[in-house]
Design an enzyme around this catalytic site. Structure first.
Site, PDB file in Angstrom:
ATOM      1  N   TYR A 134      43.480  42.996  41.764  1.00  0.00           N
ATOM      2  CA  TYR A 134      44.366  42.662  40.640  1.00  0.00           C
ATOM      3  C   TYR A 134      45.729  43.356  40.735  1.00  0.00           C
ATOM      4  O   TYR A 134      46.433  43.469  39.723  1.00  0.00           O
ATOM      5  CB  TYR A 134      43.679  43.000  39.317  1.00  0.00           C
ATOM      6  CG  TYR A 134      42.620  41.990  38.909  1.00  0.00           C
ATOM      7  CD1 TYR A 134      42.974  40.699  38.486  1.00  0.00           C
ATOM      8  CD2 TYR A 134      41.269  42.303  38.940  1.00  0.00           C
ATOM      9  CE1 TYR A 134      42.010  39.768  38.111  1.00  0.00           C
ATOM     10  CE2 TYR A 134      40.289  41.374  38.565  1.00  0.00           C
ATOM     11  CZ  TYR A 134      40.673  40.114  38.146  1.00  0.00           C
ATOM     12  OH  TYR A 134      39.728  39.188  37.763  1.00  0.00           O
ATOM     13  N   ASN A 189      36.228  37.656  29.974  1.00  0.00           N
ATOM     14  CA  ASN A 189      36.298  36.205  29.834  1.00  0.00           C
ATOM     15  C   ASN A 189      35.496  35.426  30.872  1.00  0.00           C
ATOM     16  O   ASN A 189      35.883  34.332  31.271  1.00  0.00           O
ATOM     17  CB  ASN A 189      37.757  35.750  29.760  1.00  0.00           C
ATOM     18  CG  ASN A 189      38.544  36.130  30.989  1.00  0.00           C
ATOM     19  OD1 ASN A 189      37.992  36.702  31.914  1.00  0.00           O
ATOM     20  ND2 ASN A 189      39.815  35.799  31.017  1.00  0.00           N
ATOM     21  N   HIS A 240      36.653  34.299  36.838  1.00  0.00           N
ATOM     22  CA  HIS A 240      37.976  34.289  37.468  1.00  0.00           C
ATOM     23  C   HIS A 240      38.147  32.959  38.182  1.00  0.00           C
ATOM     24  O   HIS A 240      37.188  32.398  38.704  1.00  0.00           O
ATOM     25  CB  HIS A 240      38.067  35.419  38.515  1.00  0.00           C
ATOM     26  CG  HIS A 240      39.284  35.309  39.397  1.00  0.00           C
ATOM     27  ND1 HIS A 240      40.525  35.744  38.988  1.00  0.00           N
ATOM     28  CD2 HIS A 240      39.455  34.763  40.635  1.00  0.00           C
ATOM     29  CE1 HIS A 240      41.399  35.494  39.946  1.00  0.00           C
ATOM     30  NE2 HIS A 240      40.783  34.905  40.959  1.00  0.00           N
ATOM     31  N   GLU A 266      42.425  35.655  48.217  1.00  0.00           N
ATOM     32  CA  GLU A 266      41.231  36.140  47.507  1.00  0.00           C
ATOM     33  C   GLU A 266      39.953  35.838  48.295  1.00  0.00           C
ATOM     34  O   GLU A 266      39.017  36.652  48.310  1.00  0.00           O
ATOM     35  CB  GLU A 266      41.179  35.511  46.111  1.00  0.00           C
ATOM     36  CG  GLU A 266      42.322  36.023  45.235  1.00  0.00           C
ATOM     37  CD  GLU A 266      42.474  35.300  43.904  1.00  0.00           C
ATOM     38  OE1 GLU A 266      43.372  35.680  43.136  1.00  0.00           O
ATOM     39  OE2 GLU A 266      41.698  34.356  43.622  1.00  0.00           O
TER      40      GLU A 266
HETATM   41  N1  UDP Z   1      43.504  40.004  30.764  1.00  0.00           N
HETATM   42  C1  UDP Z   1      43.379  40.909  29.729  1.00  0.00           C
HETATM   43  N2  UDP Z   1      44.287  40.864  28.697  1.00  0.00           N
HETATM   44  C2  UDP Z   1      45.315  39.960  28.666  1.00  0.00           C
HETATM   45  C3  UDP Z   1      45.441  39.057  29.735  1.00  0.00           C
HETATM   46  C4  UDP Z   1      44.523  39.102  30.766  1.00  0.00           C
HETATM   47  O1  UDP Z   1      42.463  41.720  29.726  1.00  0.00           O
HETATM   48  O2  UDP Z   1      46.118  39.981  27.717  1.00  0.00           O
HETATM   49  C5  UDP Z   1      42.527  40.027  31.881  1.00  0.00           C
HETATM   50  C6  UDP Z   1      41.542  38.864  31.815  1.00  0.00           C
HETATM   51  O3  UDP Z   1      40.280  39.319  32.295  1.00  0.00           O
HETATM   52  C7  UDP Z   1      42.191  37.885  32.763  1.00  0.00           C
HETATM   53  C8  UDP Z   1      42.735  38.813  33.853  1.00  0.00           C
HETATM   54  O4  UDP Z   1      43.213  39.939  33.123  1.00  0.00           O
HETATM   55  O5  UDP Z   1      41.257  36.944  33.255  1.00  0.00           O
HETATM   56  C9  UDP Z   1      43.837  38.260  34.707  1.00  0.00           C
HETATM   57  O6  UDP Z   1      44.874  37.791  33.854  1.00  0.00           O
HETATM   58  P1  UDP Z   1      45.574  36.383  34.126  1.00  0.00           P
HETATM   59  O7  UDP Z   1      46.774  36.319  33.268  1.00  0.00           O
HETATM   60  O8  UDP Z   1      45.760  36.203  35.608  1.00  0.00           O
HETATM   61  O9  UDP Z   1      44.504  35.346  33.555  1.00  0.00           O
HETATM   62  P2  UDP Z   1      43.574  34.276  34.313  1.00  0.00           P
HETATM   63  O10 UDP Z   1      44.307  33.804  35.534  1.00  0.00           O
HETATM   64  O11 UDP Z   1      42.286  35.004  34.664  1.00  0.00           O
HETATM   65  O12 UDP Z   1      43.342  33.181  33.319  1.00  0.00           O
HETATM   66 MG    MG Z   2      45.169  34.858  37.072  1.00  0.00          MG
END
Ligand code: UDP
Ligand code: MG
Length: 139
Positions: free
Chosen positions: A51, A114, A117, A128
């Protein structure tokens, strides 16, 4: 080939809730073929590296802690238009905003925990996949 593959993880919250089978079933029903899969646990260093792109975001520390807190299921998925179609299948990052029937609407607990991924581009999918699997583990 590039736009036919994406990378996913069933995250620690969903594995702990015993939803990995349900989620993999939804993924198969949506037409994705499993190219590679393993149950594993990220170290703190693994989660930080995976990440890295979010290192400056306020939630980075919590995200790293959560993603290394328990086992995950990592998988490579194949389908036409894999990256985009998989993002549609999982729904919005925040389950409160995820469309009905999406994996996050069904299984996610919160914006952080959530359930799954999904890669956000073909380029990141390739990075990845290489992070988690060697060429010999892709079928
Ligand atoms: N996340 C979080 N708080 C936020 C936004 C993201 O904890 O406000 C976490 C969540 O687990 C998310 C991951 O960070 O899936 C990666 O963020 P991204 O914006 O890339 O979301 P995704 O691509 O997973 O939808
Ligand atoms: Mg993402």
């Amino acid at each position: 080939m590039a736009n036919n593959r994406t990378f996913t993880m069933v995250k620690p919250d969903a594995v702990a809730a015993n939803n990995e089978g349900n989620i993999l079933g939804d993924i198969s029903k949506a037409g994705f073929r499993i190219v590679a899969m393993k149950k594993t646990q990220l170290t703190v260093a693994d989660a930080k590296k995976f990440y890295e792109i979010h290192a400056e975001r306020p939630f980075y520390g919590e995200l790293v802690e959560f993603m290394s807190s328990g086992p995950i299921v990592a998988a490579v998925l194949e389908k036409d238009n894999a990256v985009e179609d998989f993002r549609k299948l999982i729904g919005a990052t925040n389950p409160a905003e995820a469309a009905e029937g999406t994996i996050r609407a069904k299984y996610a607990k919160s914006i952080g925990e959530n359930a799954v991924h999904g890669s956000d581009s073909d380029e990141n999918a390739a990075i990845e996949i290489a992070f988690h699997f060697s060429g010999r583990e892709l079928f």
